[in-house]
Design a protein around this motif. Structure first.
Motif, PDB file in Angstrom:
ATOM      1  N   THR A  12      42.098   8.125  61.942  1.00  0.00           N
ATOM      2  CA  THR A  12      42.406   8.390  60.535  1.00  0.00           C
ATOM      3  C   THR A  12      42.117   9.855  60.235  1.00  0.00           C
ATOM      4  OG1 THR A  12      40.180   7.924  59.733  1.00  0.00           O
ATOM      5  CG2 THR A  12      41.709   6.031  59.932  1.00  0.00           C
ATOM      6  N   SER A  13      42.513  10.306  59.061  1.00  0.00           N
ATOM      7  CA  SER A  13      42.230  11.686  58.659  1.00  0.00           C
ATOM      8  C   SER A  13      40.731  11.924  58.576  1.00  0.00           C
ATOM      9  CB  SER A  13      42.901  11.997  57.321  1.00  0.00           C
ATOM     10  OG  SER A  13      42.444  11.123  56.314  1.00  0.00           O
ATOM     11  N   LEU A  14      39.977  10.916  58.127  1.00  0.00           N
ATOM     12  CA  LEU A  14      38.518  11.072  58.077  1.00  0.00           C
ATOM     13  C   LEU A  14      37.923  11.113  59.480  1.00  0.00           C
ATOM     14  CD1 LEU A  14      37.502   8.862  55.030  1.00  0.00           C
ATOM     15  CD2 LEU A  14      37.342  11.347  55.230  1.00  0.00           C
ATOM     16  N   ASP A  15      38.471  10.332  60.415  1.00  0.00           N
ATOM     17  CA  ASP A  15      38.010  10.395  61.803  1.00  0.00           C
ATOM     18  C   ASP A  15      38.176  11.805  62.350  1.00  0.00           C
ATOM     19  OD1 ASP A  15      37.432   7.648  61.844  1.00  0.00           O
ATOM     20  OD2 ASP A  15      39.374   7.131  62.742  1.00  0.00           O
ATOM     21  N   ARG A  16      39.328  12.420  62.076  1.00  0.00           N
ATOM     22  CA  ARG A  16      39.577  13.791  62.545  1.00  0.00           C
ATOM     23  C   ARG A  16      38.613  14.775  61.892  1.00  0.00           C
ATOM     24  NH1 ARG A  16      44.840  11.800  62.122  1.00  0.00           N
ATOM     25  NH2 ARG A  16      45.241  12.922  60.190  1.00  0.00           N
ATOM     26  N   LEU A  17      38.295  14.570  60.616  1.00  0.00           N
ATOM     27  CA  LEU A  17      37.338  15.446  59.933  1.00  0.00           C
ATOM     28  C   LEU A  17      35.955  15.310  60.554  1.00  0.00           C
ATOM     29  CD1 LEU A  17      36.471  17.424  57.726  1.00  0.00           C
ATOM     30  CD2 LEU A  17      36.146  15.447  56.217  1.00  0.00           C
ATOM     31  N   TYR A  18      35.512  14.082  60.797  1.00  0.00           N
ATOM     32  CA  TYR A  18      34.183  13.871  61.368  1.00  0.00           C
ATOM     33  C   TYR A  18      34.093  14.475  62.765  1.00  0.00           C
ATOM     34  CZ  TYR A  18      33.726  10.693  57.422  1.00  0.00           C
ATOM     35  OH  TYR A  18      33.693  10.157  56.167  1.00  0.00           O
ATOM     36  N   THR A  19      35.181  14.413  63.515  1.00  0.00           N
ATOM     37  CA  THR A  19      35.215  15.051  64.830  1.00  0.00           C
ATOM     38  C   THR A  19      35.084  16.565  64.672  1.00  0.00           C
ATOM     39  OG1 THR A  19      36.565  13.284  65.770  1.00  0.00           O
ATOM     40  CG2 THR A  19      36.620  15.411  66.910  1.00  0.00           C
ATOM     41  N   ALA A  20      35.793  17.138  63.724  1.00  0.00           N
ATOM     42  CA  ALA A  20      35.731  18.586  63.485  1.00  0.00           C
ATOM     43  C   ALA A  20      34.337  19.007  63.039  1.00  0.00           C
ATOM     44  CB  ALA A  20      36.771  18.990  62.447  1.00  0.00           C
ATOM     45  N   ILE A  21      33.714  18.224  62.169  1.00  0.00           N
ATOM     46  CA  ILE A  21      32.353  18.543  61.713  1.00  0.00           C
ATOM     47  C   ILE A  21      31.375  18.454  62.886  1.00  0.00           C
ATOM     48  CG2 ILE A  21      30.428  17.715  60.304  1.00  0.00           C
ATOM     49  CD1 ILE A  21      32.494  17.080  58.102  1.00  0.00           C
ATOM     50  N   GLY A  22      31.533  17.439  63.722  1.00  0.00           N
ATOM     51  CA  GLY A  22      30.678  17.322  64.912  1.00  0.00           C
ATOM     52  C   GLY A  22      30.815  18.528  65.826  1.00  0.00           C
ATOM     53  N   ARG A  23      32.046  19.000  66.005  1.00  0.00           N
ATOM     54  CA  ARG A  23      32.298  20.187  66.819  1.00  0.00           C
ATOM     55  C   ARG A  23      31.623  21.408  66.195  1.00  0.00           C
ATOM     56  NH1 ARG A  23      37.516  20.846  66.133  1.00  0.00           N
ATOM     57  NH2 ARG A  23      37.947  18.915  67.219  1.00  0.00           N
ATOM     58  N   MET A  24      31.690  21.522  64.875  1.00  0.00           N
ATOM     59  CA  MET A  24      31.048  22.644  64.189  1.00  0.00           C
ATOM     60  C   MET A  24      29.538  22.614  64.407  1.00  0.00           C
ATOM     61  SD  MET A  24      33.168  22.583  60.597  1.00  0.00           S
ATOM     62  CE  MET A  24      32.281  23.947  59.849  1.00  0.00           C
TER      63      MET A  24
END
Length: 152
Positions: free
Chosen positions: A10-22
């Protein structure tokens, strides 16, 4: 033979992945709803929301770490997931995410909303970080639908 289809992220899954990467790659600290103090010195806080509402949120998760690289350890890096963002948006008078709030010793210095041209981003970041603290904008009510938490 049967083919089993599963839903994509989902779009939120992609956001959480991006935040984890950050957090892992760029040393961002994820704010939670219980955080009430900001680090001493300069800080940049990325305020996010569900990327389905605004795809620029995912772009900001990539661009901001790169824009802050020249500052090295002189600036603390923070990110607020969609569950924490509404209160921060109201506190700092942010109409929409993504936005970057700049603080000095916890005092509001200014903010940048949306995605900017790279040169404009660098000029604005430099101007905000070298300028004086500003009065905090008048808060506005913000409503954001959230799902699971992004910060662990």
């Amino acid at each position: 033979m049967s083919l089993q289809l599963s839903p994509g992220p989902t779009s939120l899954d992609r956001l959480y992945t991006a935040i984890g990467r950050m957090q892992v790659k760029h040393n961002f600290r994820c704010l939670t709803e219980t955080d009430s103090e900001f680090p001493a010195g300069l800080a940049a806080l990325l305020v996010t929301e569900d990327p389905q509402r605004n795809l620029e949120v995912l772009d900001a998760c990539v661009i901001l770490p790169e824009a802050l690289k020249p500052l090295g350890d002189r600036i603390s890096r923070l990110v607020a997931g969609p569950e924490t963002a509404p209160a921060l948006m109201q506190k700092y008078g942010i109409a929409r995410a993504p936005a970057v709030v700049f603080l000095r010793d916890g005092e509001y210095v200014g903010s940048l909303n949306g995605i900017r041209d790279w040169n404009e981003y660098q000029v604005e970041v430099d101007r905000l970080l070298s300028g004086p603290a500003q009065p905090k904008p008048i808060g506005i009510p913000v409503r954001v639908a959230t799902q699971q938490g992004a910060c662990a």
